[in-house]
Design a protein around this motif. Structure first.
Motif, PDB file in Angstrom:
ATOM      1  N   TRP A 116       0.802  -1.179   0.160  1.00 13.32           N
ATOM      2  CA  TRP A 116       0.134  -0.137   0.093  1.00 13.32           C
ATOM      3  C   TRP A 116       0.904   1.310   0.049  1.00 13.32           C
ATOM      4  N   ARG A 117       2.046   1.139   0.872  1.00 17.76           N
ATOM      5  CA  ARG A 117       2.842   2.527   0.884  1.00 17.76           C
ATOM      6  C   ARG A 117       3.584   2.537  -0.415  1.00 17.76           C
ATOM      7  N   LEU A 118       3.888   1.711  -1.160  1.00 20.52           N
ATOM      8  CA  LEU A 118       4.460   1.804  -2.831  1.00 20.52           C
ATOM      9  C   LEU A 118       3.344   2.344  -3.427  1.00 20.52           C
ATOM     10  N   LEU A 119       2.123   2.194  -3.354  1.00 17.12           N
ATOM     11  CA  LEU A 119       1.106   2.472  -4.380  1.00 17.12           C
ATOM     12  C   LEU A 119       0.803   3.983  -3.789  1.00 17.12           C
ATOM     13  N   SER A 152      -9.677  -8.413  -0.099  1.00 14.73           N
ATOM     14  CA  SER A 152      -9.825  -7.768   1.203  1.00 14.73           C
ATOM     15  C   SER A 152      -9.293  -6.171   1.055  1.00 14.73           C
ATOM     16  N   LEU A 153      -8.227  -5.917   0.398  1.00 19.92           N
ATOM     17  CA  LEU A 153      -7.856  -4.749   0.453  1.00 19.92           C
ATOM     18  C   LEU A 153      -8.889  -3.802  -0.513  1.00 19.92           C
ATOM     19  N   VAL A 154      -9.248  -4.303  -1.792  1.00 17.48           N
ATOM     20  CA  VAL A 154     -10.538  -3.762  -2.405  1.00 17.48           C
ATOM     21  C   VAL A 154     -11.718  -3.539  -1.805  1.00 17.48           C
ATOM     22  N   ASP A 155     -12.198  -4.554  -0.938  1.00 21.11           N
ATOM     23  CA  ASP A 155     -13.519  -4.681  -0.325  1.00 21.11           C
ATOM     24  C   ASP A 155     -13.532  -3.653   0.878  1.00 21.11           C
ATOM     25  N   ARG A 156     -12.310  -3.332   1.357  1.00 17.75           N
ATOM     26  CA  ARG A 156     -12.137  -2.431   2.492  1.00 17.75           C
ATOM     27  C   ARG A 156     -11.768  -1.098   2.348  1.00 17.75           C
ATOM     28  N   GLY A 157     -11.583  -0.868   0.838  1.00 15.02           N
ATOM     29  CA  GLY A 157     -11.527   0.471   0.468  1.00 15.02           C
ATOM     30  C   GLY A 157     -10.016   0.953   0.519  1.00 15.02           C
ATOM     31  N   HIS A 158      -9.068   0.070   0.710  1.00 18.78           N
ATOM     32  CA  HIS A 158      -7.749   0.663   0.718  1.00 18.78           C
ATOM     33  C   HIS A 158      -6.859   0.779  -0.470  1.00 18.78           C
ATOM     34  N   ILE A 159      -7.402   0.016  -1.514  1.00 20.79           N
ATOM     35  CA  ILE A 159      -6.942   0.235  -2.913  1.00 20.79           C
ATOM     36  C   ILE A 159      -7.952   0.058  -3.861  1.00 20.79           C
ATOM     37  N   THR A 160      -7.880   0.548  -5.113  1.00 21.50           N
ATOM     38  CA  THR A 160      -8.867   0.220  -6.094  1.00 21.50           C
ATOM     39  C   THR A 160      -8.100  -0.304  -7.316  1.00 21.50           C
ATOM     40  N   LEU A 161      -9.051  -0.840  -8.324  1.00 21.53           N
ATOM     41  CA  LEU A 161      -8.576  -1.455  -9.429  1.00 21.53           C
ATOM     42  C   LEU A 161      -9.383  -0.564 -10.411  1.00 21.53           C
ATOM     43  N   ALA A 211      -4.260   1.294  -7.249  1.00 20.72           N
ATOM     44  CA  ALA A 211      -3.973   2.440  -6.495  1.00 20.72           C
ATOM     45  C   ALA A 211      -4.273   2.648  -5.122  1.00 20.72           C
ATOM     46  N   ALA A 212      -3.607   3.302  -4.621  1.00 24.52           N
ATOM     47  CA  ALA A 212      -4.203   3.617  -3.047  1.00 24.52           C
ATOM     48  C   ALA A 212      -5.301   4.459  -3.219  1.00 24.52           C
ATOM     49  N   THR A 213      -6.215   4.429  -2.333  1.00 23.52           N
ATOM     50  CA  THR A 213      -7.584   5.051  -2.694  1.00 23.52           C
ATOM     51  C   THR A 213      -7.243   6.576  -1.990  1.00 23.52           C
ATOM     52  N   GLN A 214      -7.909   7.654  -2.135  1.00 26.42           N
ATOM     53  CA  GLN A 214      -7.787   8.687  -1.510  1.00 26.42           C
ATOM     54  C   GLN A 214      -8.211   8.961  -0.192  1.00 26.42           C
ATOM     55  N   ALA A 215      -9.045   8.264   0.127  1.00 28.97           N
ATOM     56  CA  ALA A 215      -9.508   8.010   1.617  1.00 28.97           C
ATOM     57  C   ALA A 215      -8.484   7.525   2.479  1.00 28.97           C
ATOM     58  N   ALA A 216      -7.817   6.613   1.889  1.00 24.13           N
ATOM     59  CA  ALA A 216      -6.607   5.786   2.608  1.00 24.13           C
ATOM     60  C   ALA A 216      -5.498   6.991   2.663  1.00 24.13           C
ATOM     61  N   ARG A 217      -5.272   7.646   1.606  1.00 25.78           N
ATOM     62  CA  ARG A 217      -4.259   8.703   1.719  1.00 25.78           C
ATOM     63  C   ARG A 217      -4.377   9.695   2.490  1.00 25.78           C
ATOM     64  N   SER A 218      -5.638  10.108   2.829  1.00 15.76           N
ATOM     65  CA  SER A 218      -6.052  11.369   3.607  1.00 15.76           C
ATOM     66  C   SER A 218      -5.952  10.757   5.179  1.00 15.76           C
ATOM     67  N   ALA A 219      -6.384   9.522   5.498  1.00 11.68           N
ATOM     68  CA  ALA A 219      -6.044   8.983   6.699  1.00 11.68           C
ATOM     69  C   ALA A 219      -4.595   8.785   7.087  1.00 11.68           C
ATOM     70  N   ALA A 220      -4.062   8.221   6.049  1.00  9.69           N
ATOM     71  CA  ALA A 220      -2.276   8.342   6.183  1.00  9.69           C
ATOM     72  C   ALA A 220      -1.631   9.577   6.569  1.00  9.69           C
ATOM     73  N   SER A 221      -2.453  10.800   5.681  1.00 12.14           N
ATOM     74  CA  SER A 221      -1.608  11.935   6.187  1.00 12.14           C
ATOM     75  C   SER A 221      -2.184  12.585   7.386  1.00 12.14           C
ATOM     76  N   ALA A 222      -3.281  12.320   7.913  1.00 12.32           N
ATOM     77  CA  ALA A 222      -3.762  12.803   9.323  1.00 12.32           C
ATOM     78  C   ALA A 222      -3.021  12.081  10.390  1.00 12.32           C
ATOM     79  N   THR A 223      -2.375  11.030  10.125  1.00 11.20           N
ATOM     80  CA  THR A 223      -1.349  10.212  11.122  1.00 11.20           C
ATOM     81  C   THR A 223       0.007  11.020  11.264  1.00 11.20           C
TER      82      THR A 223
END
Length: 835
Positions: free
Chosen positions: A769-772, A806-815, A822-834
Motif C-alpha cells: 500500500w505504501r508503494l502505491l 480484502s484490500l479492495v473490499d475495505r477501500g484501501h486500494i482500487t482497481l 492504486a491507493a485510495t484517496q480516503a486511505a491517503r487522507s487517513a495516512a496523512s492525518a496520522t
C-alpha cells in the motif's frame, strides 16, 4: 577402517500392513514388522495365539524322519535281548543335550545304555576307529550316533565288522556316500521340516519308541535348538515355545543350578537368555575342557548340581579370558599389516598356542570389527582353523578354491572349518586373497543392516516391547525386530563395562527420551557429540534390575545422515512471475467468493468426513509424522504429503528424500506458484520414477489438482498439517488414495499460524500500500518487478487473491479500468492525518 554402515528397508504391501493391524489390533510398528517379513494375516494370527493344542498340530510324524521305523524296531530288539547300547554324541551343546535326551529316554524303557562324548582335543569331532574298537571291547551290540555319524563311512564299516549295528541320528549334510547304517536323520529324508537340530531328532526317536512327551525332553530341545542356531520358524518355533515353558518350571537340578549361576530367574528365561547365558556355558566345557562335565550337569541330582554348575561357570569364564587374549593378538596382527594387506577382502590370521576351541568365536569378533570373511587358525601339527563370513559372501566357495592346500575342510556359506599343514598357511592366505579380489565387491565390505520398521517416537514405550514379545521367541531366522529411529540425538554418553568398550546413553527422538546401551559401541561417542542428528537402529527391551523393570533400547548401529542436499524438483518453478501475479487480478475480481470467506484460525473445520473413509489411517497426536512418511517411502510407495505451507515445510521434509536413506527416486514440490503446465510436468516425473516417490504439496495446491482432475498416482496421502478450510477438507475426503492423518497439537498450531498470516491483510501488505501511495498506480506486472515483488511472491496465490479482494473490499486500494492498482484517496487522507 571399517566403511560407514548403512541400512536397507525392504518394500512391502501397504494393504497387508493395514490388514494385519486390523486383525491383531496392534500398533503400526508391529504390523510393519510382520508385513515386511512376509507374514500373511493368517500367519500373523497364529504367531500371537498361545494355544498348545495348535502347537501340537504343527509337529510332524517322527516316522517320516528317514529310516525311523527300522531304528525303532532295532532298538526294541536290543532292549528285549538286553543288549548293551552306546549313545555317541558330540562336545557342543546340541551334542550334549541330544545324548542326555536319548539316554534318559532309553533308560525309561529299561535299556542297558551308556553315553560317550568325544574330547575335542583328544579325539576330535565325530566317530573314530579307536572309539569303535573300545565300544566293541566293552560288549556293545548297538551304537547310536547323535549329532554326528552321517559322514563316518569307515568307522561305521568297522563297527559292522566288529559285530555292532549302527543307527545314525544326525542333522548334518551327508557326503556323496552314505554309511552302512540305519539312518534316522534329517538328511537324507522326506521329512517336511529338515531344519531340526540333533536333539530334536533324538526327541523324534524317543517319541517313535513310545516314550511319553515330557518337560524334561522339551527343555533340552529348546536349549539345543537355540544353541545350534537353528532357524526359529515352523516346527522349531513350536519346540522352543514349549521348551521355554518347561525351562521356566524346570525340575532338573542341574539346570536350576546353572540358571542361578547365570543370574537369571526361571520366570525370565527366553530364547535370548539361552543364547547368551545358558548355551555358552554348556558349550564352554566342550571348547576348552571335557564335554562329560556338561552331560553330568544335566543329569546331576541336587547334591551335585551346585558344584557342577560352578565348575561349568568357571570354565566359561576361562573360555572368555582365552577368547579375549586370542582376539587381542589377532587384532594386533591385523593392525600390524601393510595397507595392501589390510585391503584384502578376506583375512587369514593364525598364531601358535591359540586354543582351537575358541577360534570360531574369535573369527566372529573379527568379522564384526572388519566386516569381511575371516579365517582364524590355531597353529599346530596339523593346524586347525575356523572361519566366519558376511552377508552375500559364500565362505564354502572360498574354501573350495583352496581345496588342494587343505588336509580337511567343510562348512557352509556362513561358516567353515579347515585342517591345514602349518607350512601352507601363507599359500592359503594368498589363494583366499585372490578369490576375495575376484568375488567380493568393495561395496560388500560395509555393513548393510536390515531394518524391520521405522519406529515413531510415540511407540517407544514399555507397551511396544510387550507387544513385540507376542511374536517371540527370537533367534536365528527370526531375530528380535530391529527398528529405526530417525532424526534422533544421542545424549548423556559415557563408556561403561570392565574394559570401557560399551556405550551407555539416552536416545532422544522428538520429545521422547529412552535409556540405551550399545555393546562394543563406546567408540561412537566422539561422532555423536554436540547433539548431531543421526538415525539409530535399536531393539527395545525390558531392563530388569533388582526386581525393577524399565524400558531400554539395545543399540545395533548409529548412522550418519548423509550431508548431500536433496534435489526437489519443482522448487525453481516456484519463483513469482509477472504473468502469475497478473492472473491473480482475474481471480480476485471474479464473481466466485474467496475460499477464505468465514475462515477462522481458532476453529478449523470438523474432519469427520476424513475419518469416515474406511481406508483412513488415523495416527493423530502420536508424533508419528516424519517417521510414518519415511515408513511409507521405505515400502517403495508414492507418498503425497499435504501441508499448510509447502515452502516453510520444505526444510523439514526434504531430508526424507535423500536417496541414501529411504531409496527415494524422486522428490518434488508442488506449489500454487507453479503454472498448471509445470504441475503436470512434475506429476509426469513422479509417475515415471522407478521406486519410491515423495510429493510435498500444500492444501491449496492439492485442492487445485483435485479440481483440475490431475492424475495423482499416490499409494498414500499423508495429511501432515490439518486442513483449515472447509473446501480443502472436502477435497481431501474425495482423494483417490488412502488418507494417513498424522497431525498433532504442534501441526495444528502451525496450520493455524499459516492461516492467521493469510488473514492478516494489513500487516502483510502494508509495504504494498505504501508503494502505491508513494509511486502511484501500478499494474500487477509492475508490482511484480518492484521492490515489493519478492515479498508478494513469498505468498501462495490463493493468499494473494484473498489479500487483493480484502484490500479492495475495505477501500484501501482500487482497481481501475486500465487494470492498475492504486491507493485510495480516503486511505491517503487517513495516512496523512496520522503524520
Amino acid at each position: 577402517m571399517l566403511p560407514p554402515a548403512s541400512y536397507t528397508i525392504a518394500p512391502c504391501d501397504l494393504d497387508l500392513v493395514a490388514a494385519i493391524r486390523a486383525e491383531l489390533d496392534c500398533t503400526e510398528t508391529l504390523a510393519w514388522v510382520l508385513a515386511r517379513r512376509g507374514v500373511s494375516v493368517d500367519q500373523a494370527r497364529a504367531l500371537v495365539t498361545d494355544d498348545p493344542s495348535a502347537e501340537a498340530a504343527q509337529l510332524h510324524d517322527p516316522l517320516l524322519l528317514g529310516e525311523m521305523a527300522a531304528a525303532v524296531e532295532r532298538i526294541r530288539y536290543a532292549i528285549e535281548q538286553g543288549e548293551s547300547i552306546v549313545v555317541h554324541g558330540d562336545y557342543d551343546a546340541d551334542g550334549i543335550c541330544s545324548t542326555t535326551l536319548l539316554v534318559e529316554g532309553l533308560e525309561s524303557l529299561g535299556a542297558d545304555v551308556q553315553a560317550f562324548l568325544p574330547d575335542r582335543f583328544a579325539t576330535g569331532y565325530g566317530l573314530h576307529m579307536d572309539s569303535v574298537e573300545r565300544f566293541a571291547r566293552d560288549g556293545a551290540r548297538l551304537l547310536i550316533t547323535v549329532d554326528c555319524g552321517i559322514t563316518a563311512i569307515e568307522p561305521i564299516a568297522q563297527a559292522n565288522d566288529l559285530g555292532m549295528d549302527v543307527i545314525v541320528c544326525d542333522h548334518h549334510l551327508p557326503g556323496p556316500v552314505l554309511p552302512d547304517a540305519i539312518i534316522a536323520s534329517t538328511n537324507p529324508s522326506d521329512y517336511p521340516f529338515p531344519e531340526l537340530c540333533a536333539t530334536a531328532v533324538a526327541g523324534k526317536l524317543v517319541q517313535a519308541l513310545g516314550v511319553p512327551s515330557s518337560a524334561s525332553q522339551h527343555e533340552l530341545e529348546a536349549i539345543a535348538t537355540v544353541a545350534d542356531c537353528m532357524p526359529l520358524v515352523e516346527e522349531n518355533r513350536v519346540l522352543v515355545q514349549r521348551g521355554l515353558r518347561a525351562l521356566r518350571a524346570t525340575k532338573r537340578p542341574g539346570l536350576l543350578a546353572l540358571i542361578e549361576q547365570c543370574g537369571l530367574r526361571p520366570a525370565d528365561i527366553d530364547a535370548e537368555a539361552i543364547a547368551f547365558k545358558i548355551a555358552p556355558r554348556i558349550n564352554a566345557v566342550g571348547r576348552i575342557s571335557a564335554s562329560e562335565r556338561g552331560y553330568e550337569l544335566l543329569r546331576a541330582d541336587a547334591s551335585q548340581a551346585k558344584v557342577l554348575a560352578m565348575q561349568v561357570d568357571e570354565t566359561n569364564e576361562e573360555r572368555r579370558a582365552i577368547e579375549r587374549d586370542i582376539s587381542d593378538q589377532a587384532i594386533a596382527q591385523v593392525e600390524s599389516w601393510t595397507p595392501e594387506q589390510r585391503a584384502s577382502h578376506i583375512y587369514v590370521v593364525h598364531g601358535r598356542g591359540w586354543n582351537e576351541g575358541v577360534v570360531g568365536i574369535v573369527a566372529s569378533r573379527l568379522v564384526e570389527r572388519y566386516w569381511r570373511p575371516v579365517l582364524v587358525i590355531a597353529d599346530g601339527e596339523p593346524a586347525r582353523g575356523s572361519g566366519r563370513s558376511i552377508d552375500g559372501v559364500d565362505l564354502h566357495a572360498a574354501l573350495a578354491s583352496a581345496d588342494d592346500l587343505l588336509l580337511r575342510w567343510g562348512g557352509h556359506a556362513a561358516a567353515g572349518g579347515v585342517t591345514v599343514d602349518p607350512s601352507r598357511i601363507d599359500d592359503l592366505r594368498t589363494r583366499l586373497t585372490a578369490w576375495g579380489a575376484a568375488n567380493i565387491a568393495p561395496g560388500d565390505l560395509a555393513p548393510r543392516d536390515r531394518i524391520d520398521a521405522i519406529v515413531p517416537a510415540h511407540d517407544l514405550r514399555f507397551e511396544l516391547v510387550q507387544e513385540l514379545e507376542r511374536i517371540a521367541p527370537f533367534g536365528t531366522g527370526w531375530q528380535r525386530p530391529r527398528l529405526l529411529a530417525i532424526d534422533a540425538q544421542v545424549e548423556d554418553c559415557k563408556p561403561v563395562g570392565g574394559d570401557q568398550t560399551h556405550l551407555k546413553c539416552t536416545i532422544r527422538v522428538g520429545d521422547v527420551r529412552v535409556p540405551a546401551i550399545g555393546f562394543g559401541m563406546a567408540s561412537c561417542i566422539p561422532g555423536v557429540a554436540g547433539g548431531v542428528r543421526v538415525d539409530v537402529a535399536l531393539r527395545p527391551s525390558i531392563n530388569r534390575f533388582r526386581g525393577i523393570e524399565s524400558l531400554q533400547a539395545e543399540l545395533d548401529r548409529i548412522y550418519d545422515i548423509a550431508p548431500e542436499a536433496p534435489d526437489l524438483a519443482g522448487w525453481t518453478d516456484a519463483a513469482p512471475t509477472p504473468a502469475m501475479l497478473e492472473s491473480l487480478v482475474d481471480m480476485a475480481t471474479g464473481l466466485l467468493p474467496s475460499e477464505f470467506e468465514g475462515a477462522d484460525a481458532e476453529r478449523p473445520p470438523a474432519i469427520e468426513a476424513l475419518l469416515a473413509r474406511p481406508d483412513t489411517v488415523d495416527l493423530r497426536h502420536r508424533n508419528a509424522g516424519d517417521a510414518h512418511i519415511a515408513q511409507l517411502l521405505a515400502a517403495d510407495a508414492t507418498v503425497v504429503v499435504v501441508v499448510a505451507d509447502v515452502h516453510r515445510r520444505r526444510e523439514r521434509l526434504a531430508v526424507l528424500a535423500l536417496p541414501s536413506r529411504f531409496n527415494v527416486a524422486t522428490g518434488v514440490l508442488i506449489s500454487e506458484r507453479q503454472t498448471k503446465t509445470a504441475r503436470e510436468r512434475i506429476l509426469r516425473t513422479v509417475a515415471e520414477a522407478p521406486t519410491s516417490r515423495l510429493v510435498i504439496t500444500d492444501h491449496g495446491s492439492f485442492a487445485q489438482l483435485m479440481e483440475e482432475g490431475a492424475a495423482i498416482a499416490a499409494d498414500a496421502i499423508v495429511v501432515l498439517d490439518p486442513p483449515m478450510l472447509a473446501r480443502h477438507r472436502d477435497l481431501l475426503a474425495a482423494a483417490p488414495a488412502p488418507l494417513h492423518l498424522v497431525f498433532g497439537a504442534s501441526e495444528a498450531r502451525f496450520a493455524a499460524d499459516v492461516l492467521r498470516a493469510v488473514l492478516d491483510v494489513r500487516g502483510t501488505f502494508a509495504s504494498t500500500w505504501r508503494l502505491l501511495r508513494d509511486e502511484g498506480p501500478k499494474t500487477a506486472s509492475q508490482l511484480a518487478k518492484s521492490a515489493v515483488g519478492a515479498e508478494l511472491g513469498r505468498h501462495a496465490p490463493s493468499a494473494l487473491v484473498h489479500a487483493i479482494r480484502s484490500l479492495v473490499d475495505r477501500g484501501h486500494i482500487t482497481l481501475d479500468a486500465e487494470r492498475r492498482f492504486a491507493a485510495t484517496q480516503a486511505a491517503r487522507s487517513a495516512a496523512s492525518a496520522t503524520h
